[in-house]
Design a protein around this motif. Sequence first.
Motif, short mmCIF file in Angstrom:
data_model
loop_
_atom_site.label_atom_id
_atom_site.label_comp_id
_atom_site.label_asym_id
_atom_site.label_seq_id
_atom_site.Cartn_x
_atom_site.Cartn_y
_atom_site.Cartn_z
N LEU A 2 19.20 59.65 32.82
CA LEU A 2 19.82 58.33 32.66
C LEU A 2 18.75 57.27 32.38
O LEU A 2 18.91 56.40 31.52
CB LEU A 2 20.60 57.95 33.92
N GLY A 3 17.65 57.39 33.08
CA GLY A 3 16.54 56.44 32.86
C GLY A 3 16.01 56.54 31.45
O GLY A 3 15.73 55.54 30.80
N LEU A 4 15.92 57.81 30.98
CA LEU A 4 15.36 58.02 29.65
C LEU A 4 16.20 57.33 28.57
O LEU A 4 15.66 56.74 27.64
CB LEU A 4 15.27 59.53 29.37
N ILE A 5 17.53 57.42 28.76
CA ILE A 5 18.41 56.77 27.77
C ILE A 5 18.06 55.28 27.65
O ILE A 5 17.88 54.76 26.55
CB ILE A 5 19.90 56.93 28.17
N PHE A 6 17.90 54.63 28.80
CA PHE A 6 17.58 53.20 28.76
C PHE A 6 16.19 52.94 28.21
O PHE A 6 15.96 51.99 27.47
CB PHE A 6 17.73 52.59 30.16
N PHE A 7 15.26 53.83 28.58
CA PHE A 7 13.90 53.63 28.10
C PHE A 7 13.84 53.73 26.58
O PHE A 7 13.24 52.88 25.92
CB PHE A 7 12.97 54.67 28.73
N VAL A 8 14.49 54.76 26.04
CA VAL A 8 14.50 54.93 24.58
C VAL A 8 15.17 53.71 23.92
O VAL A 8 14.72 53.24 22.88
CB VAL A 8 15.22 56.24 24.19
N ALA A 9 16.21 53.18 24.60
CA ALA A 9 16.94 52.04 24.02
C ALA A 9 16.05 50.80 23.90
O ALA A 9 16.29 49.94 23.05
CB ALA A 9 18.16 51.72 24.87
#
Lengths: 591, 601
Positions: A165-172
């Motif tokens: 979930l964190g990765l999704i936001f980070f990539v965003a």
Amino acid sequence: MSTSNAGTIKTLLRLLPYARKALPRLILGIFAAIGAHMFALAIPQMLQDLVNSLVAGGISALYPAVGLILLLGTLEAGFVLLRRWLVLTPGTFVEASMRNSLYEKLQDLPVAFHDRWPSGQLLSRAVSDLGLLRRWLSFGLVLFTGNLITIIVGLVILFTFNFWLGLIFFVATIPIWIAGFLFEGKYKTVARLSQDQSGDLATRVEEAVHGVRVLKSFGRGSFAAAQFSDDASELRSTEMRKARTVANIWLYLILIPEVAVGLSMLAGVWLVAQGEVSVGTLVAFFATAMVLRWPTESLGFLLSFTLEAKTATERFFEVMDSVNEINDPADPKQVAEPRGLLEFENVEFRYPDAAPDAPALLRGVNLRIEPGESVALIGLTGCGKSTMTALTTRLHEVTSGSIKIDGVDIRDLTRGELRTLIAMAFEDATLFSSSVRDNVLLGNPNGTDADLTQALEIAQAQFAYELPQGLDTAIGEEGLSLSGGQRQRLALARAVAAKPKILVLDDPLSALDVDTEALVEDALRHVLKETTALIVAHRPSTVMLADKVALLEDGRITAFGTHQELLKTSAHYRYVITSLDEEQREREVNI
Amino acid sequence: MSLYGTNDEERTDLTKEESRFVRARSRRLLGSLLNPLKARLVLAVFLGIVSTAIRVAGPALIALGIDWALPRAVLGQYDYLWVVVIAYLSAAVATSLLTYYFLMLSARLAQTMLFDLRNRMFVHTQKLSVEFHERYTAGRVIARQTSDLESIAELLAGGLNELVIGGLFMILTAAALLLLDPISFLVLLGALIPLAILTRWFQIKTNRGYRKQRVASARLIQYFVETMTGIRAVKAFRKEKQNEKHFGGLVEDYRKHNAHLIQLFGIYDPGLIMIGNLTVAAVLLVGGFRVLDGSLGIGVLTAAILYAKRFFDPMEEIAIFYNSYQSASSALEKISGVLEEEPSVPEAENPTSVSQAQGNVRFDGVEFKYQSGPVVLKKFDLEIPAGQTIALVGTTGAGKSTLAKLISRFYDPSSGSVSLDGIDLRDISNTDLRREVVMVTQEAYLFSGTVAENIQLGRPGASMEDVVAAAKAVGAHEFISALPEGYDTDVNKRGGRVSAGQRQLISFARSFLANPAVLILDEATSSLDIPSERMVQRGLKTLLAGRTAVIIAHRLSTVAIADRVLVMEHGEIIEDGSPLRLAEGDGKFARLYRAWRDSLV
């Protein structure tokens, strides 16, 4: 970061000397901002455990959790209060000190600078640009730094909930950085353009207000309005370009986080279904994402704010960096016992922005005025008479050659000292917004009432006593408006009241009627007995005031002597001073 | 009632009634600016509502995800989840696109209004009489059109859409909460009470503060402009230190007002956050019990918390822009004051058209005094036949300039009438009047632009040949040709250097080009040297041939070309006759004439 970003930071760093005193509080303010955000971020952490225990059906967790949330909420508000208290007042001090420095600098810069710069451009720097910088320092800088750090911490927290979930936001966040970077490049240019165009518009306004009588008398109000409207319309298109750039960044700042939330819902629900993540964590995750939402969305506005602050800083330093070529000497001399000997030695002068191939305005002026002697300066309109008078007080600086007072080069004196020795009355009589008394005693702050009375008498300005509040009547821009002749007489009184060793009068009686002129001349004669004087004159009557006449022609003094001598010897002098007279006599015969 | 025009400009302690009056006036102005934009305004608000509504749907979709899609996902059925996620993503795209269009549209609206307001201010101040400008002062007129307009621009460009979106967001969020969970909505509703109290307190406190701040800023601007325009005299008389002290005082004054205002803001903003967090805690508490007894889903509770939290989000932004809103609205109060100032010399309502006037000027029972001031011109009659050249002679303050200003209608007489060819000046349209009557004053103001453009002001569109011919006729051609770029020299770049005499010559050429039926020269040659003046006088013979002229000059040399001399004293015409006859008599003129003749030798 990129060079252009470095440019922005580098420019803004120039504010440091002004912001130094405020800096500790500003930095503490940033910490307070981060602190407030941290408490806000901690609230969802509480939610996580609470929701999990609620799902499990336990009531015991509810009260402590609500209490803790209340505590965190209070702390958040407290830190915001702290942040505000820390940063708001310092910003106003920075603004005030920058404004005062700018004003001081502008007063110090030579007249040539003011000739070049429309006062509208100066005004927009002193008022709107500095106001913007203050707001940026107390809101922009603090929020920008605080929000950036909050976003980073928030991302880390998201990772602790769940890596994917964190990765999704980070990539965003990556497209947000790209959009921000592109935005900076575009916005910078258009923001600068808009600031300059509003400066130009301010100049148009100023001219139309100062020239309102001319516009009225020719009925050109609508013509000026059309010009103004064209400029305003250009500004409008620039503002629209700016708006488009801003709307663009908004598009991304709203879209990207929302897409991230949508994707994390997909992933989150799936992860909960797989048993990888608890419902409480998912709720807390969304709550955290919500807390990060405002800091993220505000980036667009804060970024443009920062860029505008950069432009405002640049514009401020454009003035502050201007070099004043007319300075006080490092080791000033003094005229020990001023007698009032004024000498021009091979004075050459050309305006700094004159075409390089144009001949110099003054090309080797030599003139010696003995102590107590008065000399009338005669010459055709535009031959450099007024310029010559401006050189004596270093309003402009000689290009080569020198001007000396009692043998001392005026460049070796402080400007204060020089301007105490010489008092001037200008062609256009500028009075300031204060009382008659203050205006007349401007050059002689320790002057007594007797000095005042005497000066008013010499200048035939007794009308001042009959003004509504007598000598305390406020005149000038903010006060009573006086006629041209009245202003001129007060300006003359001001020069006389300064009791200088040397008086420089630029056509001092042009606006007076014949009766008054004769009275002023009679009175001036007494003053001129003891004072060295250089008087620009257009008429025989003014010439008569002086002991000698100097004729300025083609940038040089081509004749020097008494009026009678020059009448005999100089054809150009006769042309300049007497031709009308002869014609007048002819006409007299006709009358 | 007239507030904030020339009256009580600097007052900050308005009574309730006056406040209401001033606010109503601002609203009228705002209404008139918005009126032509109604359709687009409706569209913008619609876009704003739709885009915000979609955004507000976000938490509800999350709730759906948790309460509706999650149970099925646990069973391995992901169809509901996909529906919710796709709905969420479409909403994201829709809301961002709609926001983009909303921002563009509102920017266009704002810029159009601003453009309209700028133009209105400019045109209106130009229309107001010279008397207004003298009383209101140039500094204030400039402040109204620059810094005041900028604070409105700041609001319109930066803040207004935030206010609108923020407001909509709050309303729609509350509505969503009502649909989702009425009990949580009631909690939120309870929170509105302290919110309203806090906001009202803030509003009252800041209202007066902003007025004071505007006054302080206008003073600052005025002093700044005065210093920069009078920089030569400032330097020559060493006024720098004194100025720094005074200006420093004004800066400090302004700073204090500002600091006070933002301190208020510093209390308001954390107050909002506190109320927000209290609400979240209350929603959680009330919701927690209901989750436990099974009457509320976890998802709905999550959404309710998110809504309660987000409800207060825009408040901070709104509060930030409330700052610009307040300063813009006090700026608007001042601007509307100027805009409602009636020109004391109003444009004729049903003008009689005048073309090719003869130039017959008549004063019938004319008297002039300033508002509640002393009489400047005592009641008199005067007829100036077409084509006559009149010289006005007399000491400063005798009323010469006032008489001239009556002919050019800078002022209207207090009683009686001034007429041109038998038509009252008040019945002639401004365009006609200004074409037929031109006044040239001593202060020959030059506008930025080239010398040629400055001359063309007399007749826009005049050919270069005409410009040069006009310059030649008044003897200005020689010095203009000697300028670095001749007629194309930018006077701004050399503005400080075109001497007063040269400025007068340019303004003379300007009036020559205008070719009016009646020409008034008020001290128009005072700064000329003798050769230039002689040139001008030769030019005058041509210039004045076939037109009516009124010449005010302290130098009697000009009188020689007059057909008739009027000697004025204390607001009365005391002698009237041909220069020859008056010079031979033993009146005031004869004495002046002899004095002048003596001064020549």
